[in-house]
Every structure is written in C-alpha cells, then in structure tokens.
Design a protein around this motif. Structure first.
Motif, PDB file in Angstrom:
ATOM      1  N   HIS A   1      -6.263   4.068   4.021  1.00 44.82           N
ATOM      2  CA  HIS A   1      -7.237   3.838   2.946  1.00 44.82           C
ATOM      3  C   HIS A   1      -8.598   4.424   3.328  1.00 44.82           C
ATOM      4  O   HIS A   1      -9.188   4.044   4.340  1.00 44.82           O
ATOM      5  CB  HIS A   1      -7.349   2.334   2.675  1.00 44.82           C
ATOM      6  CG  HIS A   1      -8.220   1.985   1.520  1.00 44.82           C
ATOM      7  ND1 HIS A   1      -8.048   2.524   0.269  1.00 44.82           N
ATOM      8  CD2 HIS A   1      -9.290   1.153   1.424  1.00 44.82           C
ATOM      9  CE1 HIS A   1      -8.956   2.029  -0.552  1.00 44.82           C
ATOM     10  NE2 HIS A   1      -9.731   1.207   0.119  1.00 44.82           N
TER      11      HIS A   1
ATOM     12  N   TYR B   1       0.837  -1.206   0.000  1.00 44.96           N
ATOM     13  CA  TYR B   1       0.000   0.000   0.000  1.00 44.96           C
ATOM     14  C   TYR B   1       0.873   1.258   0.000  1.00 44.96           C
ATOM     15  O   TYR B   1       0.603   2.212  -0.747  1.00 44.96           O
ATOM     16  CB  TYR B   1      -0.915  -0.008   1.219  1.00 44.96           C
ATOM     17  CG  TYR B   1      -1.837   1.191   1.301  1.00 44.96           C
ATOM     18  CD1 TYR B   1      -2.995   1.260   0.532  1.00 44.96           C
ATOM     19  CD2 TYR B   1      -1.542   2.264   2.151  1.00 44.96           C
ATOM     20  CE1 TYR B   1      -3.836   2.367   0.602  1.00 44.96           C
ATOM     21  CE2 TYR B   1      -2.384   3.370   2.227  1.00 44.96           C
ATOM     22  CZ  TYR B   1      -3.523   3.410   1.455  1.00 44.96           C
ATOM     23  OH  TYR B   1      -4.349   4.506   1.520  1.00 44.96           O
TER      24      TYR B   1
ATOM     25  N   THR C   1      -5.684  -3.620  -0.313  1.00 44.44           N
ATOM     26  CA  THR C   1      -6.620  -2.939   0.592  1.00 44.44           C
ATOM     27  C   THR C   1      -7.558  -3.926   1.285  1.00 44.44           C
ATOM     28  O   THR C   1      -8.010  -3.657   2.397  1.00 44.44           O
ATOM     29  CB  THR C   1      -7.440  -1.876  -0.158  1.00 44.44           C
ATOM     30  OG1 THR C   1      -8.021  -2.459  -1.330  1.00 44.44           O
ATOM     31  CG2 THR C   1      -6.560  -0.709  -0.559  1.00 44.44           C
TER      32      THR C   1
END
Length: 380
Positions: A333, A225, A288
């Motif tokens: 996120h 990420y 995610t």
C-alpha cells in the motif's frame, strides 16, 4: 478528583482507556502532540463515544483535558506528580520517545509524594510495560530508581477493542465496537477502574488475544488486500478467505492449547466470537488500516512470526501462518510508509534477507522456505 494521565489522545486513547477512567470517576489528562485535539479537549472538556451497532448508542465522556508534551513539558511533569495512574496507547514504537518525560515526572514526584502510582502501557505488544519501564530507567539515576521502589508500580496489560480509522471532521467523538477487554497483571490491590480485569499471570491472556484477535485481523487484512477488498467485513464475505482465517487461527489455537492447557472447545468458541466481531459492518474498517505497519507486524515477537516459530518448536503445523506471513510481505500500500519501505527492502536485498532482518528467521529455516513458497504462489 483522582487524576489519570494518559499518553495518546487518538481514537484508541479517547475511545477506550481514557473513557474507562472517566467513567470510573477520574479526571483524565490526555498527553499528545496533536494541537487541534489538545485544544479541543481543553475547550470542550467532553466528547461522545459511539458504539458501532445498529442503535448507535453513545456515552458522554466528561472531566477530560489535554497537554502537549512538546510545548508543555513542565505541566506534564506536574500532572505525573499528582496522578494515580499513568497509561499509554500510542504504539510500541513511540514508547522510547515519551520515556524521558515520564522519567522526569517520576523523579520529581518521588521527591515529595509517597502516594502509589501505577504505570500501564496499553499496547498491542507482549510485555509493553516492561519495555516502557526499561526506557524510563535509562533516564534515571540509581538513587531515584531506589526511591521508586514501593511507590511506582509497572504492570503489563492486554487490551482488546476495535477502533476503526474514522474521519472525525474536527470532532472529538469516537466510534468503537461494543466489545472490549483490558486485563492487567498484578497481585497488588489497586484503585478500581471500570472494565479493568486483574490477573496474576497475564501470559495466557495476552498471547490468546495477540495470536487470535491480532493474528486473525492481520490475516483478513492482508488476504483482503491481495483480493482488492476494501473493508474487513467485505473480505469476510469471501468464503475462501474465511476458511483460510479459520485454518490460521486453528494453528495459533493448537499452540495456545499446547502451551497453556486451554480448553479446546472453549477456545474454538473464542475464535468464532472473534471472527464474528470482525464481521461487524458498522465498523466499516479498512483493510489498509488493519494491515498498516507490516514491518512491525512481521517482527519476531509479533502476531504472525511468533506463533509460527512457537508452533514449529512444539512440532505443530505452521503452514497457514507461513501463508499469512507471505501475504504480509506482499502488502504494498503506497500510503503506508512501512509498506513502501518493506517493498524496497525486498527489492534490494531479497526475501530471505528481509525475513532474517525483519522477522529474525534464519534464511535456511523450514519456516522461511515455506513462507517463500507461498510468496511465489500468491504473487502470481
């Protein structure tokens, strides 16, 4: 036909535990609040489990139905009264919410059914069934608790199967990886279920799984990420990240070998096998999805903090685990409620206070200092 009641009709419930019961000759009643899935289960009574391989092999899962625990409480109670197994795959945080209904079912069952019932929480959590039992017992009187003895058994388990986030487009079919492991702790002789392995001591199995599979998966997700990778397999195409994952699992492995006397060569091979599973491009697994719920994953007994604390206690290295914790703290996120909440907590209270509140780490501990050092490095 024998009955298994399974709480959680999502992809893991249908693609793993429910599928194994069906293949073992059970009728599986899924309990969930998702109306569309419950209705489809009752209309179609079957679905496909597809393997994430080049061949895309599939198997038909039959003898399934569904109940909505919000609107069909009495039917769920009736199902529990008749079941051989009651299992869950809903997430540890949801266990307290289903416990009152299971308690009601058990209380009714022991009034007129002396057949043995086996309750197993199939969650990524150490001693999940013990937790569920505790929640259930909060809703039972002492007389009912006594009646459960010798009739209702609670067994801890370890589960392992990657089930990626998928757009089923209204279909019950589920994509899963070919590999799976379901280990149940018991010395009892219990009705056989295909794919279930019985062991007397679960601790080495569940910690090996949690601190290799779950730790490894999380490290890949959080580092991926930060590097703006989309999927787990894409992340593992980055050699530097692979080295970091191997170094982190080397630390969890050193703790597991120290704690349980595992064979170091065999454990090294296990680590390699796990990383190879993550490289499966057919899973197309989003970073995610794997990284979601960072507050839970940063808990004191979960995949990142627990092995770091245990390694520190044993005088072993934990620096790569500290880096993994730092990367989890940077997971921001916007579509993940826990990630949003975590970032707000850090902004409002500071990193040290969050590590104390979320992870149970003392603000002045060596681990906290190492985490903060890496956090500052990774944030730049």
């Amino acid at each position: 036909m024998k009955l298994a009641v399974h709480f959680g009709a999502g992809n893991i419930g249908r693609g793993f535990i429910g599928a194994l019961f069906s293949q073992s000759g059970y009728h599986v009643t899924f309990v969930d609040i998702a109306d569309q899935i419950i209705n489809q289960l009752n209309e179609e009574n079957q679905y496909q489990v597809k393997l994430a391989t080049a061949e895309q092999e599939s198997m038909t899962i039959k003898n399934v139905s569904g109940l909505n625990n919000m609107t069909q409480e009495s039917e769920v109670v009736e199902a529990i009264k008749q079941a051989v197994y009651v299992t869950t795959a809903i997430g540890p945080n949801i266990l307290p919410h289903i416990a009152p209904l299971i308690a009601k079912g058990l209380a009714e069952r022991v009034k007129d059914n002396d057949e043995k019932l086996y309750v197993i929480a199939c969650e990524n959590q150490i001693s999940a069934t013990d937790l569920l039992k505790g929640y259930i017992y909060e809703h039972l009187d002492s007389e009912t608790k006594e009646k459960l003895a010798g009739k209702v058994y609670f067994f801890n388990s370890a589960v392992d199967r990657i089930v990626p986030l998928q757009n089923n487009q209204g279909s019950l079919d589920v994509l899963v990886e070919p590999y799976y492991e379901w280990v149940v702790e018991t010395s009892e002789t219990i009705p056989p279920v295909e794919g279930m392995t019985l062991v007397r001591d679960l601790a080495p199995f569940i910690e090996r799984k949690l601190f290799t599979v779950n730790t490894g998966h999380a490290v890949i997700a959080y580092l991926g990420y930060l590097e703006k990778k989309s999927t787990i397999d894409q992340t593992l195409a980055d050699e530097e990240i692979v080295k970091q994952v191997q170094a982190t699992l080397g630390e969890t492995g050193a703790y597991l070998i120290h704690q349980y006397g595992l064979n170091s060569q065999e454990h090294s091979q296990y680590i390699d096998k796990i990383i190879h599973r993550f490289e499966n491009a057919y899973l197309n697994d989003d970073v995610t999805r794997v990284g979601r719920s960072p507050i839970r994953k940063l808990g004191p007994n979960d995949r990142l903090v627990r092995p770091a604390v245990e390694a520190h206690k044993a005088g072993l290295s934990y620096t790569n685990l500290a880096k993994a914790i730092a990367s989890a703290l940077l997971f921001d996120h916007q579509d993940d409620p826990e990630a949003v909440k975590l970032q707000a907590m850090i902004k409002e209270n500071g990193l040290s206070a969050v590590l104390k509140e979320v992870s149970g780490l003392d603000e002045n501990s060596e681990i906290s200092k190492e985490v903060i050092r890496y956090y500052d490095m990774l944030k730049k």
